[in-house]
Scaffold this active site. Structure first.
Site: not given
Lengths: 446, 430
Positions: B288, B299, B313
Site C-alpha cells: 500500500s 519510477d 495492494k
C-alpha cells in the site's frame, strides 16, 4: 406443507434434517415487533447504496445481497445456509437420495473444501479420494473465496460431464483428478458375514437406511438361521442424514422407549421420539462401531444404544453434531428456503452431544500409537460451531474434564498391524466371538 | 478480515452526499425481501436467541468481503478505537528503547517527551525501574514497568556511560509515538518507516534526517529507507513523504470507477536531500502506502529499490462514517497508479536488485501477497511479472545468521558504483 429431504452427498458435510412444515407466520416482517429489524435493515440498505454508488468497479446488487445472506447465515453456525429457489426445486425433486455428482461428503476448512468421506461406489471413491483430502481447485480455479455451497454447485453438474479436482493431501504433492459425474445412487446398507459374525454397515441415513437394515437382517437370517450370534453395526464415517431414519434404525434394536429428544430455543418445547414396540433383534449382542466422522443421525443411534444399555459402542469419540436443521421454505419456496439450526437433540439420558460427541464404551484406535496425528476434524473445530450448553466454561470444571480425558485407555493396534486390516472391526468381532461381550456389557452397566 | 485492517490506505472520508434512499432494481429488491424474510425467521426460530445487530453486521461483511479483501463494515466501537489508534497516543516517558547487555538502552528520546525534559538522552541506559533491576528481564517485561497511567511518576535508575548512574523520577505523560526509527549505519543515514498510519510521519522523518545530519556532522553521504514489513497507512503521508525526496512532479494518480475521476498527486517543489543517493529496501510485506513511496522513487529514478517483490495492494479505501454513530464503511473506491501509469494491484513493486534476507534453501517459499487473498481485485495488466529467481542474491554461507543481509547489500550499493549502475539500468527500461 411437507418436504421430504434427500440426503445429498455434497450439499452439507453433516446434516441432520428434521422434516419441517413451513412457518409462514414467521415471514410476516411487517409485524411491529420487528422495528429493530427494520432499523438494522435501514443500515444495511444505506451501506448497499454506498457500495452501489462509490465502489471502485460496478457491482451487481442481487449478487451482493446474496453474499450478504450467506455471510449472515455462516455467522450463525456451520450448518445454517440459504437454499436458492433453483436448488430448492432440485431438493424437492430428489426424494430418493439420488443426485448427479461425484459422490462425497464435504466440509470447509481454511477456505478449502475438505472431504469428510467419499460415498461407497461413487466416482470419488473409485478415483481414490479419501476422507481428509483437501480440494484446492475445481477445474483449475481456486476454491478460496467460494462458499461451500458454491463449491459444491461447481463440482456437481450433468451426468456424463467431467470435472477436474485438485487434491492436496498432507505430505503429498497436489494432484489433479478428473472424475465423470454420474447419478450417485448407491445402497446405504451393506452386509457381510465375518468370521461367523454378522456385520452390517450403514453409510448414510437417507430413506433407504431403515429398509436396507431390515433387508440385510432378513438376508443374514436366511444364511445363518433365525438366531444371529451377534451383530456388528458399523456407523464409522457415517455423516448422518434424516432424523426419522435414525429413529427407525434404533427401533430395530430397542423395544419401545426413548431414542432421542429435541429441544428448540424454548426448553419447554421438548419433543420426544420413541422406538416402536417390539424389536427385530431381541437378545442379539450388538457392537456399534463409531469414529470421528460418525455424525448426527449416527450419533443418535449410538447414543440411544449406549444409554439404553442395548449394546457396546466401540471405536473413537464421534464427531459431535448435536443440532437439528429444518428446511424452511420462504414464500412457499418461491424465494428458496432456509436451512436453519432450530433444535438441539439429547440422548435418552438427556446428554447433549453438541461439540463433545459420543465417547465409545471401549476406545479402540484404527491407527497405531505412532505419535502421528490421525485426528480428523470434529464439530467443535468448525468455525462458529454452537457450544454445548452442558460444558459452558465454569471455574474448576474444566480441569476435571481434562483429567478425565487423560484417564482414557485407548486400545491401539499392535506394532506392524496393517491399517487396512481394520483393527476396530477385528476387536468388535472378537468381542462377540469370545463371549467377552456379556461380561463387558454387564461391567458397563454397573 | 479484520486482521488485514493495517493494509489499507485510508483516504479521508469522501465528502459525497449520496444519502438518497436506496433505489434498487427489481432483482435487488427481491433479494432484499429474501434477506428480510430470513432475518425474521432466524429471529423467531433459531436454536439460540440472536442479536439482530450481529446478524446484519455479518450480512454486511458477507457482502463486502466478497467485493475484495479490504472492504468491510466497521462497528461503532471499533471505529472509535481505530480513530484513536491513528493518533497513536499512549502513556509513557517518550523513549524508544532496545535491550543491550542486559539493560534497557535508550535508542531515541523524543524531544517533547518527559524523559528528555528530565535529562535522559539517547545512548543512556536504564538499569532499574522503581529500584528493581531490569537484568534478566525481557524487553517487554522491563518496558511494562515503565509504562503506566499518565500523571503517575516512575523512578528509574539511569546510567550515562562514563558519567555513572543517577536516580531520576519522571512523570508519565501522554506521548505520541513515532512510526519511524533512525540510526547511523556504517556512516550512512538509515531510517526505518514502520507504518504510514501516523499523521505526523512526514515531520518525524524530516526531524530524523536532521538528527542524522547532526550526528554525522554534515550532509548525508547516502540514505537507506527501510520499508520492509510496512503495511501502509495514510495515502496523504505516502504523498508527503515521497515529496521530501522529489522536486515536484507526479507521485501517484488514483482513479475511481470512471477514468475521468482521475486525481493526480504531486510532490512539492524543492527536495530535502538533493544529490544524496537513496536506497529503498522492500519485502513482500511492504504494502500500500509503502509501495507508493517505493514506486514513486523508483519510477522517478530517484532511488534504487532492493529486496523482494512487494505485496501488491494497489487500491484505496475510503472510510465513510455512517451518520447516527452507526460505525463506518471501509470501501475500496479507487485504484492507484505509479507516475509511469502502472497499477501495482496484485503485482507489487519489482526491486531493481533482488536480494533475499534468507539462505537459498532450494525450496520456493510461498509468499503471502495481495493476489493470494480471496476475491482480490485483478490487474488489467496480465503480463508476466515474476521475480527472476536466477537473479536473486542470497546471503553467502559465511554470512552471520543474526545479521541483516539486505541492509548490508544496501550499504554496499551506496558505497560502490552499483548505485549508479542500477539507476542507469532503471532509465534503460523506460
Amino acid at each position: 406443507m411437507k418436504y421430504v429431504l434427500p440426503v445429498v452427498g455434497t450439499v452439507a458435510a453433516v446434516s441432520l434434517f428434521a422434516i419441517t412444515t413451513a412457518n409462514q407466520a414467521a415471514l410476516a416482517v411487517e409485524k411491529p415487533s420487528y422495528s429493530d429489524t427494520f432499523e438494522q435493515l435501514d443500515l444495511f440498505a444505506d451501506v448497499m447504496a454506498r457500495v452501489r454508488s462509490d465502489y471502485v468497479v460496478e457491482v451487481e446488487d442481487g449478487e451482493l445481497i446474496e453474499d450478504a445472506i450467506n455471510g449472515m447465515l455462516q455467522s450463525l453456525d456451520p450448518h445454517s445456509s440459504y437454499v436458492n429457489p433453483e436448488d430448492f426445486q432440485r431438493l424437492q425433486e430428489q426424494t430418493s437420495g439420488r443426485y448427479v455428482g461425484v459422490g462425497m461428503e464435504v466440509t470447509q476448512e481454511d477456505g478449502y473444501v475438505k472431504v469428510v468421506a467419499p460415498i461407497d461406489g461413487s466416482p470419488a471413491k473409485e478415483a481414490g479420494i479419501e476422507s481428509g483430502d483437501f480440494i484446492t481447485e475445481i477445474n483449475g480455479e481456486t476454491v478460496l473465496g467460494l462458499s461451500l455451497t458454491e463449491a459444491v454447485n461447481i463440482i456437481r453438474g450433468k451426468a456424463g460431464e467431467e470435472v477436474t479436482l485438485t487434491i492436496a493431501r498432507v505430505d503429498e504433492e497436489p494432484r489433479d483428478i478428473t472424475l465423470e459425474r454420474r447419478e450417485v445412487n448407491r445402497e446405504v446398507v451393506s452386509y457381510e458375514i465375518m468370521d461367523g459374525v454378522p456385520y452390517i454397515r450403514i453409510s448414510q441415513f437417507n430413506e433407504k437406511a431403515a429398509p436396507g437394515l431390515e433387508g440385510a437382517i432378513a438376508e443374514l437370517r436366511r444364511e445363518m438361521g433365525r438366531s444371529l450370534p451377534g451383530l456388528v453395526l458399523d456407523l464409522r464415517s457415517n455423516p448422518g442424514g434424516l432424523l426419522t431414519e435414525s429413529i427407525k434404525v434404533s427401533s430395530v434394536f430397542l423395544d419401545g422407549g426413548k431414542v432421542v429428544s429435541t429441544r428448540g430455543r424454548d426448553a419447554t418445547e421438548q419433543q420426544n421420539y420413541s422406538a416402536e414396540a417390539g424389536q427385530l433383534l431381541d437378545g442379539v449382542p450388538v457392537v456399534v462401531l463409531i469414529d470421528e466422522a460418525s455424525a448426527s443421525a449416527s450419533e443418535i443411534v449410538a447414543g440411544a444404544i449406549q444409554d439404553r444399555g442395548r449394546g457396546i459402542v466401540l471405536g473413537m469419540t464421534s464427531f459431535g453434531k448435536g443440532s437439528v436443521q429444518s428446511l424452511i421454505p420462504l414464500r412457499g419456496g418461491r424465494d428458496g428456503a432456509l436451512r436453519l439450526t432450530t433444535q438441539r437433540y439429547y440422548t435418552p439420558d438427556g446428554r447433549s452431544i453438541q461439540g463433545t460427541g459420543i465417547d465409545p464404551d471401549l476406545f479402540v484406535s484404527a491407527y497405531p500409537d505412532d505419535g502421528e496425528d490421525h485426528s480428523r476434524p470434529s464439530e467443535s473445530d468448525l468455525p462458529n460451531s454452537i457450544e454445548n450448553e452442558d460444558t459452558a466454561p465454569e471455574e474448576g470444571v474444566t480441569d476435571a474434564v481434562e483429567d478425565s480425558v487423560d484417564d482414557i485407555m485407548i486400545d491401539y493396534p499392535p506394532e506392524g498391524f496393517e491399517v487396512t486390516d481394520d483393527y476396530q472391526l477385528q476387536r468388535a468381532i472378537e468381542l462377540i466371538r469370545t463371549g467377552d461381550y456379556t461380561q463387558r456389557l454387564a461391567e458397563l452397566q454397573n | 478480515m479484520a486482521g488485514l485492517a493495517g493494509v489499507s490506505i485510508l483516504a479521508a472520508g469522501l465528502a459525497h452526499s449520496v444519502w438518497a434512499a436506496p433505489t434498487p432494481d427489481d432483482a435487488a429488491y427481491d433479494k432484499l425481501r429474501i434477506l428480510a424474510g430470513i432475518m425474521a425467521v432466524v429471529d423467531e426460530e433459531y436454536v439460540e436467541p440472536v442479536e439482530t445487530q450481529a446478524l446484519i453486521e455479518s450480512a454486511m461483511n458477507g457482502a463486502l468481503s466478497r467485493l475484495d479483501p479490504h472492504s468491510a463494515y466497521i462497528p461503532p466501537t471499533t471505529f472509535t478505537e481505530q480513530r484513536k489508534a491513528a493518533r497513536r497516543e499512549y502513556g509513557g516517558l517518550g523513549i524508544e528503547v532496545v535491550m543491550e547487555e542486559g539493560y534497557i538502552k535508550i535508542s531515541y528520546a523524543l524531544e517533547e517527551g518527559p524523559a528528555y525534559a528530565a535529562g535522559i538522552r539517547s545512548g543512556d541506559f536504564i538499569t532499574a525501574v522503581e529500584g528493581e533491576s531490569v537484568r534478566d528481564k525481557t524487553l517487554d517485561e522491563a518496558v511494562e514497568g515503565i509504562r503506566g497511567l499518565a500523571g503517575d511518576p516512575v523512578n528509574v535508575t539511569v546510567l550515562t556511560p562514563e558519567e555513572g548512574t543517577r536516580e531520576v523520577t519522571v512523570m508519565r505523560q501522554q506521548v505520541r509515538g513515532r512510526a519511524i526509527r533512525h540510526r547511523v549505519e556504517d556512516g550512512l543515514g538509515y531510517v526505518i518507516i514502520e507504518s504510514f498510519n501516523n499523521d505526523r510521519l512526514t515531520d518525524d522523518l524530516r526531524r530524523a534526517i536532521e538528527l542524522l545530519q547532526e550526528e554525522l556532522g554534515g550532509p548525508l553521504p547516502g540514505l537507506i529507507i527501510d520499508l520492509r514489513g510496512n503495511r501502509g497507512g495514510l495515502l496523504t503521508q505516502s504523498v508527503s513523504v515521497s515529496g521530501l525526496f522529489l522536486d515536484g512532479g507526479e507521485v501517484l494518480s488514483v482513479r475511481g470507477r470512471e477514468d475521468r475521476d482521475t486525481e493526480r498527486y504531486h510532490a512539492e517543489y524543492g527536495e530535502l536531500l538533493p544529490d544524496v543517493p537513496i536506497v529503498v529496501i522492500v519485502s513482500p510485506g511492504s504494502a500500500s502506502a509503502a509501495e507508493i513511496l517505493a514506486g514513486a522513487l523508483q519510477d522517478r529514478g530517484r532511488a534504487v529499490v532492493i529486496g523482494r517483490r512487494t505485496f501488491g495492494k494497489g487500491s484505496v479505501q475510503s472510510v465513510v462514517p455512517l451518520p447516527g454513530n452507526r460505525g463506518a464503511l471501509r470501501l475500496t473506491t479507487q485504484k492507484y497508479y505509479t507516475p509511469s501509469g502502472k497499477s501495482i494491484q496484485g503485482r507489487g513493486i519489482m526491486p531493481d536488485l533482488l536480494v533475499s534476507a534468507f539462505d537459498d534453501t532450494g525450496e520456493l517459499r510461498r509468499r503471502f501477497r495481495e493476489d493470494s487473498l480471496p476475491n482480490a481485485l485483478t490487474n488489467a495488466d496480465r503480463s508476466e511479472y515474476e521475480e527472476d529467481y536466477e537473479a536473486v542474491i542470497y546471503p553467502p554461507e559465511e554470512f552471520p545468521r543474526d545479521e541483516d543481509f539486505q541492509l548490508s547489500q544496501a550499504i554496499d550499493v551506496l558505497k560502490s558504483d552499483r548505485h549508479a549502475t542500477l539507476l542507469a539500468a532503471q532509465s534503460d527500461l523506460d
